[in-house]
Design an enzyme around this catalytic site. Sequence first.
Site, PDB file in Angstrom:
ATOM      1  N   PRO A  10      37.016  27.738  17.646  1.00  0.00           N
ATOM      2  CA  PRO A  10      36.894  27.397  16.200  1.00  0.00           C
ATOM      3  C   PRO A  10      37.995  26.948  15.865  1.00  0.00           C
ATOM      4  O   PRO A  10      37.929  25.767  14.899  1.00  0.00           O
ATOM      5  CB  PRO A  10      36.534  28.799  15.569  1.00  0.00           C
ATOM      6  CG  PRO A  10      35.794  29.607  16.492  1.00  0.00           C
ATOM      7  CD  PRO A  10      36.419  29.156  17.661  1.00  0.00           C
TER       8      PRO A  10
ATOM      9  N   ASN B  94      37.712  23.269  16.533  1.00  0.00           N
ATOM     10  CA  ASN B  94      36.595  22.458  16.357  1.00  0.00           C
ATOM     11  C   ASN B  94      36.586  21.548  15.004  1.00  0.00           C
ATOM     12  O   ASN B  94      36.995  22.288  14.137  1.00  0.00           O
ATOM     13  CB  ASN B  94      35.441  23.286  16.107  1.00  0.00           C
ATOM     14  CG  ASN B  94      33.939  22.812  15.711  1.00  0.00           C
ATOM     15  OD1 ASN B  94      33.871  22.132  14.799  1.00  0.00           O
ATOM     16  ND2 ASN B  94      33.144  23.039  16.710  1.00  0.00           N
TER      17      ASN B  94
ATOM     18  N   VAL C 268      34.619  20.456  12.781  1.00  0.00           N
ATOM     19  CA  VAL C 268      34.088  20.906  11.617  1.00  0.00           C
ATOM     20  C   VAL C 268      34.502  22.191  11.330  1.00  0.00           C
ATOM     21  O   VAL C 268      34.521  22.575   9.827  1.00  0.00           O
ATOM     22  CB  VAL C 268      32.640  20.885  12.142  1.00  0.00           C
ATOM     23  CG1 VAL C 268      31.655  21.580  10.822  1.00  0.00           C
ATOM     24  CG2 VAL C 268      31.946  19.527  12.391  1.00  0.00           C
ATOM     25  N   GLU C 269      34.654  23.301  11.982  1.00  0.00           N
ATOM     26  CA  GLU C 269      34.922  24.508  11.760  1.00  0.00           C
ATOM     27  C   GLU C 269      36.432  24.680  11.070  1.00  0.00           C
ATOM     28  O   GLU C 269      36.574  24.991   9.950  1.00  0.00           O
ATOM     29  CB  GLU C 269      34.850  25.512  12.982  1.00  0.00           C
ATOM     30  CG  GLU C 269      33.458  25.481  13.333  1.00  0.00           C
ATOM     31  CD  GLU C 269      33.252  26.559  14.376  1.00  0.00           C
ATOM     32  OE1 GLU C 269      33.706  27.645  14.396  1.00  0.00           O
ATOM     33  OE2 GLU C 269      32.332  26.191  15.335  1.00  0.00           O
ATOM     34  N   MET C 270      37.419  24.487  11.914  1.00  0.00           N
ATOM     35  CA  MET C 270      38.821  24.625  11.274  1.00  0.00           C
ATOM     36  C   MET C 270      39.653  23.409  11.334  1.00  0.00           C
ATOM     37  O   MET C 270      40.818  23.257  10.849  1.00  0.00           O
ATOM     38  CB  MET C 270      39.441  25.743  12.053  1.00  0.00           C
ATOM     39  CG  MET C 270      38.655  27.120  11.582  1.00  0.00           C
ATOM     40  SD  MET C 270      39.453  28.586  12.694  1.00  0.00           S
ATOM     41  CE  MET C 270      40.700  29.236  11.678  1.00  0.00           C
TER      42      MET C 270
END
Length: 161
Positions: free
Chosen positions: A121, A124, A126-128
């Site tokens: 994450p 990533n 998009v995530e973090m």
Amino acid sequence: MRRYALCTGIMMLFFISVPALAAPPLGLPEVSIPADNPQTPEKIALGDKLFNDKRFSSTGEVNCAFCHKKDMAFTDQLPVSEGINKLKGTRNAPTVINAAYMQTQFWDGREPSLEEQSGQPPSNQVEMGLADYDPILRIVRTDPEDAGMFKKVFNKSGDQI
């Protein structure tokens, strides 16, 4: 050594529904703890701190608890989870309750362990949204509280973390 910084963040998840160092819940087997990563109350406290640390995202607004909300059974109850800048992923966040019993992690089963899962994450986009793990390492190496906890839990400091 990035493994210490990233893996510990997820370690408290081993015991969201299985309290650390306690007997397993009725009907569930004992949790398989990696021999090279035994649990202690101090390690779980560090994991909880890292799990909730928003400094580990590119915007300073997202942490693990952003998608795995305690009051929502450690999910976000969205059809598709949102990360930094409200970017939408491709799946919703699975609950992390009893994650220690799962044979694989993520909906698609691409990781065999929580240790391996925990590294994805932050990087990533998009995530973090971090390009690499250097910002996390910089934080835990220089923040006095984080550095002290790492020293106590892993007997590591500075560049050893």
